[in-house]
Motif scaffolding. Structure first.
Motif, PDB file in Angstrom:
ATOM      1  N   PRO A  61      42.738  40.910  49.402  1.00  0.00           N
ATOM      2  CA  PRO A  61      44.002  40.040  49.247  1.00  0.00           C
ATOM      3  C   PRO A  61      44.255  38.612  49.468  1.00  0.00           C
ATOM      4  O   PRO A  61      43.256  38.041  50.156  1.00  0.00           O
ATOM      5  CB  PRO A  61      45.134  40.972  50.293  1.00  0.00           C
ATOM      6  N   ASP A  62      44.878  37.999  48.797  1.00  0.00           N
ATOM      7  CA  ASP A  62      45.037  36.455  49.051  1.00  0.00           C
ATOM      8  C   ASP A  62      45.343  36.237  50.355  1.00  0.00           C
ATOM      9  O   ASP A  62      46.508  36.841  50.632  1.00  0.00           O
ATOM     10  CB  ASP A  62      46.040  36.031  48.021  1.00  0.00           C
ATOM     11  N   GLY A  63      45.002  35.190  51.095  1.00  0.00           N
ATOM     12  CA  GLY A  63      45.341  34.989  52.281  1.00  0.00           C
ATOM     13  C   GLY A  63      44.203  34.931  53.449  1.00  0.00           C
ATOM     14  O   GLY A  63      43.178  34.476  53.076  1.00  0.00           O
ATOM     15  N   PRO A  64      44.535  34.971  54.566  1.00  0.00           N
ATOM     16  CA  PRO A  64      43.380  34.306  55.715  1.00  0.00           C
ATOM     17  C   PRO A  64      42.170  35.593  55.960  1.00  0.00           C
ATOM     18  O   PRO A  64      41.296  35.149  56.408  1.00  0.00           O
ATOM     19  CB  PRO A  64      44.153  34.044  56.843  1.00  0.00           C
ATOM     20  N   SER A  65      42.512  36.629  55.598  1.00  0.00           N
ATOM     21  CA  SER A  65      41.727  37.686  55.781  1.00  0.00           C
ATOM     22  C   SER A  65      41.157  38.685  54.756  1.00  0.00           C
ATOM     23  O   SER A  65      41.685  39.783  54.573  1.00  0.00           O
ATOM     24  CB  SER A  65      42.134  38.668  57.183  1.00  0.00           C
ATOM     25  N   PRO A  66      40.600  37.915  53.669  1.00  0.00           N
ATOM     26  CA  PRO A  66      40.466  38.722  52.344  1.00  0.00           C
ATOM     27  C   PRO A  66      39.304  39.921  52.778  1.00  0.00           C
ATOM     28  O   PRO A  66      38.447  39.641  53.439  1.00  0.00           O
ATOM     29  CB  PRO A  66      39.913  37.837  51.442  1.00  0.00           C
ATOM     30  N   ASN A  67      39.308  40.774  51.907  1.00  0.00           N
ATOM     31  CA  ASN A  67      38.521  41.965  52.096  1.00  0.00           C
ATOM     32  C   ASN A  67      37.529  41.930  50.879  1.00  0.00           C
ATOM     33  O   ASN A  67      36.266  42.488  50.943  1.00  0.00           O
ATOM     34  CB  ASN A  67      38.942  43.224  52.378  1.00  0.00           C
ATOM     35  N   PHE A  68      37.809  41.368  49.764  1.00  0.00           N
ATOM     36  CA  PHE A  68      37.063  41.370  48.677  1.00  0.00           C
ATOM     37  C   PHE A  68      37.216  40.089  48.025  1.00  0.00           C
ATOM     38  O   PHE A  68      38.053  39.173  48.198  1.00  0.00           O
ATOM     39  CB  PHE A  68      37.904  42.369  47.462  1.00  0.00           C
ATOM     40  N   PHE A  88      30.190  37.329  36.611  1.00  0.00           N
ATOM     41  CA  PHE A  88      30.887  37.417  38.033  1.00  0.00           C
ATOM     42  C   PHE A  88      30.373  38.355  39.128  1.00  0.00           C
ATOM     43  O   PHE A  88      29.486  39.335  38.538  1.00  0.00           O
ATOM     44  CB  PHE A  88      32.483  37.430  38.004  1.00  0.00           C
ATOM     45  N   PHE A  89      30.460  38.253  40.073  1.00  0.00           N
ATOM     46  CA  PHE A  89      30.046  39.155  41.151  1.00  0.00           C
ATOM     47  C   PHE A  89      31.353  39.833  41.864  1.00  0.00           C
ATOM     48  O   PHE A  89      32.342  38.877  41.660  1.00  0.00           O
ATOM     49  CB  PHE A  89      29.418  38.348  42.380  1.00  0.00           C
ATOM     50  N   TYR A  90      31.423  40.783  42.341  1.00  0.00           N
ATOM     51  CA  TYR A  90      32.659  41.458  42.880  1.00  0.00           C
ATOM     52  C   TYR A  90      32.229  42.168  44.177  1.00  0.00           C
ATOM     53  O   TYR A  90      31.450  43.178  44.313  1.00  0.00           O
ATOM     54  CB  TYR A  90      33.416  42.534  42.115  1.00  0.00           C
ATOM     55  N   PHE A  91      32.525  41.601  45.325  1.00  0.00           N
ATOM     56  CA  PHE A  91      31.717  42.045  46.509  1.00  0.00           C
ATOM     57  C   PHE A  91      32.858  42.294  47.509  1.00  0.00           C
ATOM     58  O   PHE A  91      34.026  41.929  47.700  1.00  0.00           O
ATOM     59  CB  PHE A  91      31.004  40.730  47.358  1.00  0.00           C
ATOM     60  N   ARG A  92      32.617  43.389  48.571  1.00  0.00           N
ATOM     61  CA  ARG A  92      33.317  43.507  49.587  1.00  0.00           C
ATOM     62  C   ARG A  92      32.733  43.247  50.775  1.00  0.00           C
ATOM     63  O   ARG A  92      31.374  42.768  50.926  1.00  0.00           O
ATOM     64  CB  ARG A  92      33.674  44.941  49.724  1.00  0.00           C
ATOM     65  N   ILE A  93      33.162  43.152  52.014  1.00  0.00           N
ATOM     66  CA  ILE A  93      32.788  42.933  53.406  1.00  0.00           C
ATOM     67  C   ILE A  93      31.968  43.992  53.843  1.00  0.00           C
ATOM     68  O   ILE A  93      32.476  45.017  54.041  1.00  0.00           O
ATOM     69  CB  ILE A  93      33.751  42.362  54.465  1.00  0.00           C
TER      70      ILE A  93
END
Length: 172
Positions: free
Chosen positions: A41-48, A73-78
């Motif tokens: 999500p948009d904000g200080p702690s994105p996961n993607f 594009f790339f689409y990544f997760r932590i």
């Protein structure tokens, strides 16, 4: 007959290598000219993260070879346990987005999941998705030991050569 076979094989090898980039002693997994970065999500702690631009990525299971530049594009997760290092990389990638500057990120050599010892003897495998294509998030690559590598850092002696190809493709 043998000289003809050698000529055919030699021609084939040369034609294949002209479509890829070779960087002996590669340490950088992905080279990029980044157009845009979007967090979820948009904000200080994105996961993607979605990273759009032009990329040079390793040829799967290679030894210092890279594919030709690809737009998409790339689409990544932590990855679990790598939250801080990954978000640090992502923040820096966001700062270079839209500048036209080339960067390198992620480790080239990764552990082989089929090797119980986890020996790092295969190249990073990531997929550049085409715009408009649906994508499931991949695990973000292991951050490069120097973080985001920029022109002038000279982590990789092929950096300038790959950057020239990226910048040429990004102007199209």
């Amino acid at each position: 007959m043998k000289p003809a076979l050698i000529l055919v094989v030699g021609t084939l090898v040369l034609s294949l290598t002209s479509t890829s980039v070779v960087a002996k002693n590669a340490t950088i997994g992905i080279y990029a000219v980044i157009d845009a970065v979007t967090f979820e999500p948009d904000g200080p702690s994105p996961n993607f993260i979605r990273i759009s631009g032009v990329f040079v990525v390793p040829v799967p299971i290679s030894s210092g070879h890279y594919k030709s530049p690809q737009r998409g594009f790339f689409y990544f997760r932590i990855p679990p346990g790598m939250e801080q290092a990954t978000r640090r990389d992502w923040s820096e990638l966001k700062t270079v987005a839209g500048t036209g500057r080339a960067v390198g990120f992620g480790q080239y050599w990764v552990s082989n999941p089929n090797d119980p010892q986890g020996n790092p003897h295969r190249s990073l495998e990531v997929r550049v998705h085409m715009d408009g294509e649906a994508a499931s998030p991949e695990v973000y690559p292991l951050p490069h030991r120097k973080g985001i590598v920029k022109a002038g850092d000279k982590e990789d002696f092929q950096f300038d050569n790959i950057v020239a190809q990226l910048q040429k493709e990004s102007r199209r």
